[in-house]
Design a protein around this motif. Structure first.
Motif, mmCIF file in Angstrom:
data_model
loop_
_atom_site.group_PDB
_atom_site.id
_atom_site.type_symbol
_atom_site.label_atom_id
_atom_site.label_comp_id
_atom_site.label_asym_id
_atom_site.label_seq_id
_atom_site.Cartn_x
_atom_site.Cartn_y
_atom_site.Cartn_z
ATOM 1 N N THR A 154 0.840 -1.204 0.000
ATOM 2 C CA THR A 154 0.000 0.000 0.000
ATOM 3 C C THR A 154 0.873 1.252 0.000
ATOM 4 O O THR A 154 0.555 2.247 -0.655
ATOM 5 C CB THR A 154 -0.937 -0.009 1.222
ATOM 6 N N GLY A 155 1.997 1.211 0.712
ATOM 7 C CA GLY A 155 2.942 2.329 0.700
ATOM 8 C C GLY A 155 3.523 2.551 -0.688
ATOM 9 O O GLY A 155 3.671 3.691 -1.144
ATOM 10 N N SER A 158 0.975 4.240 -2.809
ATOM 11 C CA SER A 158 0.835 5.675 -2.518
ATOM 12 C C SER A 158 1.970 6.476 -3.151
ATOM 13 O O SER A 158 1.779 7.624 -3.555
ATOM 14 C CB SER A 158 0.750 5.918 -1.017
ATOM 15 N N GLU A 159 3.157 5.880 -3.265
ATOM 16 C CA GLU A 159 4.263 6.553 -3.949
ATOM 17 C C GLU A 159 3.955 6.723 -5.444
ATOM 18 O O GLU A 159 4.265 7.759 -6.035
ATOM 19 C CB GLU A 159 5.558 5.774 -3.765
ATOM 20 N N LEU A 161 0.956 6.964 -6.708
ATOM 21 C CA LEU A 161 -0.089 7.987 -6.761
ATOM 22 C C LEU A 161 0.514 9.386 -6.618
ATOM 23 O O LEU A 161 0.133 10.314 -7.339
ATOM 24 C CB LEU A 161 -1.132 7.726 -5.674
ATOM 25 N N GLU A 162 1.481 9.525 -5.721
ATOM 26 C CA GLU A 162 2.149 10.827 -5.565
ATOM 27 C C GLU A 162 2.884 11.211 -6.841
ATOM 28 O O GLU A 162 2.843 12.359 -7.286
ATOM 29 C CB GLU A 162 3.136 10.774 -4.395
ATOM 30 N N LEU A 190 -0.276 1.635 -11.041
ATOM 31 C CA LEU A 190 -1.100 1.717 -9.837
ATOM 32 C C LEU A 190 -2.148 0.607 -9.823
ATOM 33 O O LEU A 190 -2.386 -0.018 -8.787
ATOM 34 C CB LEU A 190 -1.773 3.087 -9.725
#
Length: 191
Positions: A154-155, A158-159, A161-162, A190
């Motif tokens: 999940t981390g 999120s990277e 997505l950023e 993603l």
């Protein structure tokens, strides 16, 4: 970035005899050579693949214009003998150059591609650690390990997505459609 306005200006100067045929022909060669620079300069901030086409265009145009510059006395003599004076000489030369450019270089598109690869080189394809899931594993033996791996994954997501947000903002600031195309790849990562 069209060269048409400059060609028409030279043509009008030749029509009112402000330029003789030789000087008008030299201007037309320069205009055709210089017409490749705006696209090349505009592509400098883009990825390597996007810079290849403008460079190939400039190389092909440049080779033909340099060869035509060497043949400028014969070109001038041809226009004089054929009676193409005034505005017809620059327009005919511009049209002829572009037709000749296509006839000469279309069969050698592969060669032009190899030339641009030799000049620009290949982009170093660095391994992107965010490209694929890296924490999910079929070998997790306990539910706690599987949940820990899912948390780490999940981390990673999120990277990605950023990175998508930063890419979208950069593309909007630079008004770059090429940068927006990178979002599709990030979206697939993603997903």
């Amino acid at each position: 970035h069209s060269t048409l306005a400059a060609v028409l200006l030279v043509s009008s100067l030749a029509a009112n005899e402000s330029l003789d045929i030789g000087n008008a022909a030299a201007f037309i060669l320069g205009i055709n050579l210089g017409g490749g620079f705006p696209a090349l300069i505009g592509s400098l901030g883009l990825p390597l693949a996007a810079r290849r086409l403008p460079l190939a265009n400039l190389l092909c145009r440049g080779s033909l214009c340099v060869a035509a510059l060497a043949a400028l006395p014969w070109i001038t003599r041809f226009f004089t003998v054929e009676g193409l004076a005034g505005h017809m000489a620059p327009l005919s030369l511009h049209l002829g150059l572009n037709m000749l450019l296509g006839l000469i270089w279309l069969p050698f598109v592969g060669l032009a591609a190899k030339l641009t690869e030799a000049v620009l080189g290949d982009a170093a394809t660095a391994v992107d650690p965010l490209a694929a899931p890296r924490y999910l594993s079929d070998t997790a033996t306990t539910p706690a390990t599987a949940l820990a791996n899912a948390t780490l994954e999940t981390g990673r997501m999120s990277e990605v997505l950023e990175r998508m947000f930063v890419t979208a903002l950069d593309a909007m600031k630079a008004s770059s459609l090429e940068r927006l195309k990178e979002l599709k790849v990030l979206d697939l990562q993603l997903n």
